[in-house]
Design a protein around this motif. Sequence first.
Motif, short mmCIF file in Angstrom:
data_model
loop_
_atom_site.label_atom_id
_atom_site.label_comp_id
_atom_site.label_asym_id
_atom_site.label_seq_id
_atom_site.Cartn_x
_atom_site.Cartn_y
_atom_site.Cartn_z
N ASP A 92 0.85 -1.19 0.00
CA ASP A 92 0.00 0.00 0.00
C ASP A 92 0.89 1.23 0.00
O ASP A 92 2.08 1.17 0.30
CB ASP A 92 -0.90 0.05 1.24
N GLU B 141 -3.44 4.55 0.62
CA GLU B 141 -4.01 4.31 -0.71
C GLU B 141 -3.54 2.95 -1.21
O GLU B 141 -2.37 2.62 -1.07
CB GLU B 141 -3.54 5.37 -1.71
N HIS B 142 -4.46 2.20 -1.77
CA HIS B 142 -4.10 0.95 -2.43
C HIS B 142 -4.06 1.24 -3.92
O HIS B 142 -5.02 1.72 -4.49
CB HIS B 142 -5.12 -0.15 -2.15
N ARG B 143 -2.91 0.99 -4.53
CA ARG B 143 -2.73 1.23 -5.97
C ARG B 143 -2.39 -0.10 -6.61
O ARG B 143 -1.28 -0.60 -6.45
CB ARG B 143 -1.61 2.22 -6.22
N GLU C 287 -1.06 -2.91 -9.00
CA GLU C 287 0.03 -2.97 -9.97
C GLU C 287 -0.54 -3.27 -11.35
O GLU C 287 -1.55 -3.96 -11.48
CB GLU C 287 1.01 -4.06 -9.59
N ASP C 288 0.12 -2.74 -12.37
CA ASP C 288 -0.27 -3.13 -13.72
C ASP C 288 0.40 -4.47 -14.05
O ASP C 288 1.09 -5.05 -13.23
CB ASP C 288 0.04 -2.03 -14.74
N HIS D 229 4.01 0.19 -10.36
CA HIS D 229 2.91 1.00 -9.86
C HIS D 229 2.80 2.27 -10.66
O HIS D 229 3.81 2.85 -11.04
CB HIS D 229 3.14 1.36 -8.38
#
Length: 70
Positions: A7, A59-61, A63-64, A69
Amino acid sequence: MQAVAGDFIVISSKHDDEPNRVGMIQEVHGEDGAPPYVVKWEDNGHTTTLFPGPDAHIEHRPEDITGVHP
């Protein structure tokens, strides 16, 4: 406040002309995702232990597909 490794933590800037400080949480040392957190900061790459204050949020972002990120 609760987080998991991966996170991001965002510290709000105290001044309009300064950016927020953002770091990726590397480790969580409290129970059930509570602080303290080991954070690697995006602006300088340093790693610190953080007990976040009221000016911080998680914030939770996701991964692609490359693992990077956004």
